[in-house]
Every structure is written in structure tokens, then in C-alpha cells.
Design a protein around this motif. Structure first.
Motif, PDB file in Angstrom:
ATOM      1  N   MET A 294       7.411   8.401 -11.236  1.00  0.00           N
ATOM      2  CA  MET A 294       6.541   7.560 -10.408  1.00  0.00           C
ATOM      3  C   MET A 294       7.445   6.638  -9.597  1.00  0.00           C
ATOM      4  O   MET A 294       8.422   6.092 -10.132  1.00  0.00           O
ATOM      5  N   TYR A 295       7.119   6.480  -8.337  1.00  0.00           N
ATOM      6  CA  TYR A 295       7.879   5.590  -7.472  1.00  0.00           C
ATOM      7  C   TYR A 295       6.970   4.465  -6.990  1.00  0.00           C
ATOM      8  O   TYR A 295       5.876   4.708  -6.467  1.00  0.00           O
ATOM      9  N   PHE A 296       7.464   3.244  -7.155  1.00  0.00           N
ATOM     10  CA  PHE A 296       6.701   2.078  -6.769  1.00  0.00           C
ATOM     11  C   PHE A 296       7.444   1.299  -5.691  1.00  0.00           C
ATOM     12  O   PHE A 296       8.638   1.008  -5.827  1.00  0.00           O
ATOM     13  N   CYS A 297       6.711   0.945  -4.660  1.00  0.00           N
ATOM     14  CA  CYS A 297       7.202   0.053  -3.630  1.00  0.00           C
ATOM     15  C   CYS A 297       6.819  -1.360  -4.058  1.00  0.00           C
ATOM     16  O   CYS A 297       5.712  -1.574  -4.603  1.00  0.00           O
ATOM     17  N   ALA A 298       7.688  -2.337  -3.829  1.00  0.00           N
ATOM     18  CA  ALA A 298       7.390  -3.698  -4.276  1.00  0.00           C
ATOM     19  C   ALA A 298       7.925  -4.722  -3.283  1.00  0.00           C
ATOM     20  O   ALA A 298       8.910  -4.484  -2.578  1.00  0.00           O
ATOM     21  N   PHE A 299       7.270  -5.868  -3.265  1.00  0.00           N
ATOM     22  CA  PHE A 299       7.555  -6.968  -2.347  1.00  0.00           C
ATOM     23  C   PHE A 299       7.884  -8.217  -3.151  1.00  0.00           C
ATOM     24  O   PHE A 299       7.296  -8.464  -4.201  1.00  0.00           O
ATOM     25  N   MET A 300       8.819  -9.020  -2.622  1.00  0.00           N
ATOM     26  CA  MET A 300       9.124 -10.303  -3.250  1.00  0.00           C
ATOM     27  C   MET A 300       9.327 -11.360  -2.177  1.00  0.00           C
ATOM     28  O   MET A 300      10.111 -11.154  -1.245  1.00  0.00           O
ATOM     29  N   LYS A 301       8.663 -12.504  -2.331  1.00  0.00           N
ATOM     30  CA  LYS A 301       8.920 -13.619  -1.424  1.00  0.00           C
ATOM     31  C   LYS A 301      10.271 -14.215  -1.758  1.00  0.00           C
ATOM     32  O   LYS A 301      10.733 -14.150  -2.896  1.00  0.00           O
ATOM     33  N   THR A 302      10.885 -14.865  -0.776  1.00  0.00           N
ATOM     34  CA  THR A 302      12.177 -15.487  -1.043  1.00  0.00           C
ATOM     35  C   THR A 302      12.083 -16.995  -1.215  1.00  0.00           C
ATOM     36  O   THR A 302      12.996 -17.619  -1.730  1.00  0.00           O
ATOM     37  N   GLN A 303      10.994 -17.580  -0.779  1.00  0.00           N
ATOM     38  CA  GLN A 303      10.893 -19.030  -0.866  1.00  0.00           C
ATOM     39  C   GLN A 303       9.547 -19.436  -1.433  1.00  0.00           C
ATOM     40  O   GLN A 303       8.551 -18.767  -1.226  1.00  0.00           O
ATOM     41  N   GLY A 304       9.568 -20.552  -2.135  1.00  0.00           N
ATOM     42  CA  GLY A 304       8.314 -21.155  -2.584  1.00  0.00           C
ATOM     43  C   GLY A 304       7.531 -20.308  -3.558  1.00  0.00           C
ATOM     44  O   GLY A 304       6.343 -20.498  -3.735  1.00  0.00           O
ATOM     45  N   GLY A 305       8.187 -19.373  -4.182  1.00  0.00           N
ATOM     46  CA  GLY A 305       7.458 -18.514  -5.116  1.00  0.00           C
ATOM     47  C   GLY A 305       8.235 -18.330  -6.394  1.00  0.00           C
ATOM     48  O   GLY A 305       9.319 -18.863  -6.561  1.00  0.00           O
ATOM     49  N   SER A 306       7.675 -17.586  -7.287  1.00  0.00           N
ATOM     50  CA  SER A 306       8.316 -17.400  -8.568  1.00  0.00           C
ATOM     51  C   SER A 306       9.129 -16.114  -8.620  1.00  0.00           C
ATOM     52  O   SER A 306       9.495 -15.676  -9.691  1.00  0.00           O
ATOM     53  N   GLU A 307       9.406 -15.530  -7.497  1.00  0.00           N
ATOM     54  CA  GLU A 307      10.147 -14.274  -7.429  1.00  0.00           C
ATOM     55  C   GLU A 307       9.424 -13.164  -8.160  1.00  0.00           C
ATOM     56  O   GLU A 307      10.041 -12.220  -8.645  1.00  0.00           O
TER      57      GLU A 307
ATOM     58  N   CYS B 158       5.352   3.549   2.491  1.00  0.00           N
ATOM     59  CA  CYS B 158       4.888   2.268   1.950  1.00  0.00           C
ATOM     60  C   CYS B 158       4.643   1.331   3.118  1.00  0.00           C
ATOM     61  O   CYS B 158       5.462   1.243   4.036  1.00  0.00           O
ATOM     62  N   THR B 159       3.518   0.672   3.098  1.00  0.00           N
ATOM     63  CA  THR B 159       3.262  -0.400   4.055  1.00  0.00           C
ATOM     64  C   THR B 159       2.900  -1.651   3.278  1.00  0.00           C
ATOM     65  O   THR B 159       2.490  -1.584   2.115  1.00  0.00           O
TER      66      THR B 159
ATOM     67  N   ALA C 180       8.445  -4.885  12.176  1.00  0.00           N
ATOM     68  CA  ALA C 180       7.285  -5.175  13.022  1.00  0.00           C
ATOM     69  C   ALA C 180       6.062  -4.381  12.565  1.00  0.00           C
ATOM     70  O   ALA C 180       4.930  -4.884  12.584  1.00  0.00           O
ATOM     71  N   ALA C 181       6.301  -3.177  12.142  1.00  0.00           N
ATOM     72  CA  ALA C 181       5.198  -2.325  11.679  1.00  0.00           C
ATOM     73  C   ALA C 181       4.873  -2.565  10.217  1.00  0.00           C
ATOM     74  O   ALA C 181       3.901  -2.006   9.691  1.00  0.00           O
ATOM     75  N   LYS C 182       5.673  -3.373   9.528  1.00  0.00           N
ATOM     76  CA  LYS C 182       5.519  -3.648   8.107  1.00  0.00           C
ATOM     77  C   LYS C 182       5.480  -2.343   7.318  1.00  0.00           C
ATOM     78  O   LYS C 182       4.567  -2.073   6.526  1.00  0.00           O
ATOM     79  N   SER C 183       6.513  -1.553   7.587  1.00  0.00           N
ATOM     80  CA  SER C 183       6.631  -0.247   6.948  1.00  0.00           C
ATOM     81  C   SER C 183       7.981  -0.141   6.261  1.00  0.00           C
ATOM     82  O   SER C 183       9.007  -0.615   6.785  1.00  0.00           O
ATOM     83  N   PHE C 184       7.988   0.500   5.097  1.00  0.00           N
ATOM     84  CA  PHE C 184       9.211   0.570   4.291  1.00  0.00           C
ATOM     85  C   PHE C 184       9.196   1.895   3.551  1.00  0.00           C
ATOM     86  O   PHE C 184       8.726   1.984   2.426  1.00  0.00           O
ATOM     87  N   SER C 185       9.714   2.933   4.166  1.00  0.00           N
ATOM     88  CA  SER C 185       9.668   4.253   3.543  1.00  0.00           C
ATOM     89  C   SER C 185      10.996   4.576   2.870  1.00  0.00           C
ATOM     90  O   SER C 185      12.055   4.081   3.259  1.00  0.00           O
TER      91      SER C 185
ATOM     92  N   THR D  71       0.832  -1.200   0.000  1.00  0.00           N
ATOM     93  CA  THR D  71       0.000   0.000   0.000  1.00  0.00           C
ATOM     94  C   THR D  71       0.867   1.251   0.000  1.00  0.00           C
ATOM     95  O   THR D  71       1.740   1.418   0.852  1.00  0.00           O
ATOM     96  N   GLN D  72       0.605   2.102  -0.966  1.00  0.00           N
ATOM     97  CA  GLN D  72       1.228   3.425  -1.002  1.00  0.00           C
ATOM     98  C   GLN D  72       0.084   4.423  -0.904  1.00  0.00           C
ATOM     99  O   GLN D  72      -0.691   4.580  -1.845  1.00  0.00           O
ATOM    100  N   SER D  73      -0.025   5.075   0.226  1.00  0.00           N
ATOM    101  CA  SER D  73      -1.211   5.882   0.497  1.00  0.00           C
ATOM    102  C   SER D  73      -1.131   7.294  -0.049  1.00  0.00           C
ATOM    103  O   SER D  73      -2.138   7.997  -0.129  1.00  0.00           O
TER     104      SER D  73
END
Lengths: 116, 116
Positions: free
Chosen positions: B89-102, B23-24, B71-76, B5-7
Motif C-alpha cells: 500500500m502506498y500512502f501520500c501524506a502532507f505535513m505543515k511546517t509551521q504552527g502545527g504539531s508536525e 496524489c493531489t 500550483a496544481a497541488k499535485s504530487f505523483s 486525495t489518492q483517486s
């Protein structure tokens, strides 16, 4: 070296037409991703290849969308019977295989598809 | 499923000022990567900075730094000494490290304008 290239850069299709979008990844990159970016939104994952194997196609919105990477390099995203809601920028990204760490994805310029 | 979420949809700053983009995210994963990507007008998406969740130290890249609060799941993202070329435009993005397709899960993005 050259970055990720995509063609065509712009495509206008009439509703119901089939389209094919091409992606040339960075040479030697093992992983290839397709994303769909609607106007004013962030990219959304469509599908992922590792070499020629399509390991994840969970993001493809319908069976009208099909992607392939037959020789593990160039990839084509095909959309059959295009609909207006398919209008978006289609981004391709490639990533090298590294031993550890998150593999940075290198993005192409995208193909802007407009369905009339 | 992970969400990002980018508010703040849009911000503008004066050249040389410092700006912080928020970014949260939501995930049940313990190991993952977080990214900030930049998409300049009519240009390709490029990586600005990345953070590995298991590292407590905040990542920095020249004028760009992050404030990662797991702990707050925040990434500014903090941009110091803003330059006209930071307009994008700035985009925040998440990637799993295991069991996913990256695959990357993106937020909706934030439009930053740096004014002279």
C-alpha cells in the motif's frame, strides 16, 4: 538500533472493556505520534507528544481516548469503554529532533484492536 | 484543514515496468512537506521519499522519483523498474511546517501489486 515497538500486537476486547496500548519509541526520539488506521483507510492522527508534553490531542475522537508519556519515552494509549467503532490498527511513530527539515516519522508495527 | 486525495485505489504492473501513482492535496499553506510512505503486507510503514514545497527540484531516491506541481497541488510518485518487493500500500501524506504539531495527514492509500 531497535525500531519502534508496540504491544500487544493484537488485542481483542469485549464492548465496554478498557484497553491499554503501549508504544516504545526509538531511543532518544523527542516526538511521538499516535495514529488510528481503520481497515482500508489511511492513518488518521490522534495525538502528539514532545518529550512528556502532549502538545496536540485534536485527533482524539472522544473523551474515552487518553494518552500519556509521563517520562518522555514510553507512551500508552488508553481507550475506555471500548465500542465496535474503535476497531482499528493503532500506529505509533517517533521522530528525532533535528535542526531543520521535516523530521521523518518512524512507525511501529501497530496494534490491531478488535472490539466484539 | 488540509486534505490529501489518492483517486486510484488499486493498480497492478509487471515486473520491470514503470508505474506512476497520483496524489493531489489541498492546503492554504505556502510551506509544507509532502511524503510517500509504503506499507508492505503485514509490515511496518516506511518512508519512500519526501519533498519540500519550497524546493522546485523534484526529489529522487534511486528508482523512486516525484513529479511535484505546486500550483496544481499535485504530487505523483514514479517507480521505475518495478520489483516484486514494491508490492504494498502506498500512502501520500502532507505535513505543515509551521504552527502545527508536525502531524501527517494521509490519503486513503493505493494498493500496488507487482506481478512476475
Amino acid at each position: 538500533g531497535a525500531g519502534v515497538s508496540q504491544s500487544p500486537r493484537y488485542k481483542v476486547a469485549k464492548r465496554g472493556q478498557d484497553v491499554a496500548l503501549r508504544c516504545d519509541p526509538i531511543s532518544g526520539h523527542v516526538s511521538l505520534f499516535w495514529y488510528q488506521q481503520a481497515l482500508g483507510q489511511g492513518p488518521e492522527f490522534l495525538t502528539y507528544f514532545q518529550n512528556e508534553a502532549q502538545l496536540d490531542k485534536s485527533g482524539l475522537p472522544s473523551d474515552r481516548f487518553f494518552a500519556e508519556r509521563p517520562e518522555g519515552s514510553v507512551s500508552t494509549l488508553k481507550i475506555q469503554r471500548t465500542q465496535q467503532e474503535d476497531s482499528a490498527v493503532y500506529l505509533c511513530a517517533s521522530s528525532p529532533m533535528t535542526r531543520q527539515g521535516a523530521r521523518e516519522q518512524f512507525f511501529g508495527p501497530g496494534t490491531r484492536l478488535t472490539v466484539l | 484543514a488540509q486534505t490529501v486525495t489518492q483517486s486510484q485505489p488499486e493498480m497492478s504492473v509487471q515486473e520491470a515496468e514503470t508505474v506512476t501513482l497520483s496524489c493531489t492535496y489541498d492546503t492554504s499553506e505556502s510551506n509544507y512537506y509532502l511524503f510517500w510512505y509504503k506499507q508492505p503486507p503485514s509490515r511496518q510503514m516506511i518512508l519512500v521519499i519526501r519533498q519540500e514545497a519550497y524546493k522546485q527540484q523534484n526529489a529522487t531516491e534511486n528508482r523512486f522519483s516525484v513529479n511535484f506541481q505546486k500550483a496544481a497541488k499535485s504530487f505523483s510518485l514514479k517507480i521505475s523498474d518495478s520489483q516484486l518487493g514494491d508490492t504494498a500500500m502506498y500512502f501520500c501524506a502532507f505535513m505543515k511546517t509551521q504552527g502545527g504539531s508536525e502531524k501527517l495527514v494521509f490519503g486513503k492509500g493505493m494498493k500496488l501489486t507487482v506481478n512476475p
